[in-house]
Design an enzyme around this catalytic site. Sequence first.
Site, PDB file in Angstrom:
ATOM      1  N   ASP A   1      11.094  59.366  21.518  1.00 25.26           N
ATOM      2  CA  ASP A   1      10.119  59.479  22.617  1.00 25.26           C
ATOM      3  C   ASP A   1       9.060  60.535  22.346  1.00 25.26           C
ATOM      4  OD1 ASP A   1      11.693  57.617  23.825  1.00 25.26           O
ATOM      5  OD2 ASP A   1      11.849  58.690  25.731  1.00 25.26           O
TER       6      ASP A   1
ATOM      7  N   ASP B   1      14.795  48.129  25.694  1.00 24.37           N
ATOM      8  CA  ASP B   1      15.273  49.461  25.336  1.00 24.37           C
ATOM      9  C   ASP B   1      16.684  49.452  24.745  1.00 24.37           C
ATOM     10  OD1 ASP B   1      14.992  52.240  25.134  1.00 24.37           O
ATOM     11  OD2 ASP B   1      14.173  52.438  27.151  1.00 24.37           O
TER      12      ASP B   1
HETATM   13  C1  GAL Z   1      13.235  55.438  26.755  1.00 19.94           C
HETATM   14  C2  GAL Z   1      11.945  54.892  26.187  1.00 19.94           C
HETATM   15  C3  GAL Z   1      10.815  55.346  27.085  1.00 19.94           C
HETATM   16  C4  GAL Z   1      11.045  54.837  28.484  1.00 19.94           C
HETATM   17  C5  GAL Z   1      12.404  55.304  28.993  1.00 19.94           C
HETATM   18  C6  GAL Z   1      12.748  54.686  30.337  1.00 19.94           C
HETATM   19  O1  GAL Z   1      14.299  54.997  25.996  1.00 19.94           O
HETATM   20  O2  GAL Z   1      11.779  55.361  24.891  1.00 19.94           O
HETATM   21  O3  GAL Z   1       9.584  54.877  26.574  1.00 19.94           O
HETATM   22  O4  GAL Z   1      10.960  53.444  28.493  1.00 19.94           O
HETATM   23  O5  GAL Z   1      13.423  54.951  28.078  1.00 19.94           O
HETATM   24  O6  GAL Z   1      13.990  55.089  30.774  1.00 19.94           O
END
Ligand code: GAL
Length: 499
Positions: free
Chosen positions: A276, A211
């Site tokens: 997201d 991430d």
């Molecule tokens: C976001 C990501 C999500 C999930 C989330 C967890 O950045 O796009 O899919 O992994 O973090 O905190």
Amino acid sequence: MAVGKSSRHYLGESESVEIQHGGRRRTTSSLDTPYVLVLTPRYILIGIFSLGFAVSFSYFCLSSGSHFQDNASVPTDPVEGVVEEVGQLPFMGYNTWNAYHCEINETLIRETADNVIKLGLADVGYNYVNVDDCYSEKNRSEAGDIIANAERFPSGMRNLTDFIHGLGLKAGIYSDSGWFTCALYPGSFQNEERDARLFNVEWGFDLLKYDNCAVPFDEIIKEGMVGKFTRMSNAIRDLAKETGRAPMLYSLCQWGREEPWLWARELGQAWRSTPDIEDTWRSIAGIINANSFITWANNFYGYNDMDILEVGNGGLNYEESKTHFTAWAFMKSPLLVGTHLATITEETLSILKNKEIIAINQDPVVGTSVTPFRWGVNPDWTSNTTHPAQYWSGKSENGTVFMLINVLDESADMTFNLTESPWMKAGRQYAVRDLWTHTDNGTAVRSFTAKAVPAHGVVALLMKDDGDEPKGTEPPCQREEWCMDKNGTRIDDIGFEPW
Ligand code: GAL
């Protein structure tokens, strides 16, 4: 292919898109709801062309065979000592985030893995069980290692991956390229080698989602986005070299920032191309719109990741859910189920387990995505987050695949000329397979109409060459522009005069 360089060999294969504007449309076949093919009388005699079909079908088999050979012989560039390739096809599995966010624990994940088997999801290809954010303690150990959360994962991560592997599945884990994850658990910045080893060798995970939160200050990192994600790519690659085992599949997650479709193929096997996902039609339409402009980036070993599926989570109706699933599959996104499996409905399962749709996503011969050939309600190339492109086609192992999306809020007929798609041949007719009704819907000549496509609904078709079209089919050219008789007579009425 190993993590890293070899995927670039496939870039040369990305097809460019030819956008054609249809001339007058002549509907010779149509699709109703429920889908029924209607043929005009002049084409009822098409049965006599079955011989032509046999010949063309054999030709098709031969030509797809040679295509396979082409792809199989594309030189890969394995990292020395790495014996296995990962991520040739979009990966499929389960991810905990959309259904549970931080509310995860080992019991839940074991039950989920069990359900992946019991519900037959593994049988249709969902073979990863991926743990997302929030599995660890908030601090590393004194030795510097990430520690599994003692309350929620008391048996430890090795135990969990042993269980998942025992079911014949693979296991995925999550970390972050910065100081912390997005939920503020430890990230892997400056601990890349240590963490890659922990995840893969100690804990036994096969995939890493990585991430983009908690970005270090510029004066510390002195890297852009590419460098930040290269650090873990190198760690995974070096580790695979050292162990001689398959590298972890590296799934980048920086929400499409800094155009990962231009560079992430060099580092890993999938990259999130958009922010997201949310459980709304608006979000689905927006993601389809954004990805409609970068379909060329998909091919074996590297895919735009459109995010975890929302199918089954309540915010999309049946038609919207089918559209969501079809678009993700045909646009070669990884397919990650993201709903509660313990309470999943038969309807949701019937969408997620549609083998004919999945077969396009997992095509072993053609790694490219469908691409719009006409935007529809908007002029071609319009970016519109609520009304994305409507008419799409692409190549597949078994013929040309079409995706029609009704972006309107009411039902509508949708028509296209067959050769608007660059993959269709003039002068041929096509057998039509509907990949949602699972029926053979007759033969299309020249054009195709899907009648009364529901609001936000989808039509998914596979068209196979079915021999010559009937003799004397009018007009002489399906594509009118510059249509000319052998004797020099212009047939079109476009009005363009030569110089
Ligand atoms: C976001 C990501 C999500 C999930 C989330 C967890 O950045 O796009 O899919 O992994 O973090 O905190």
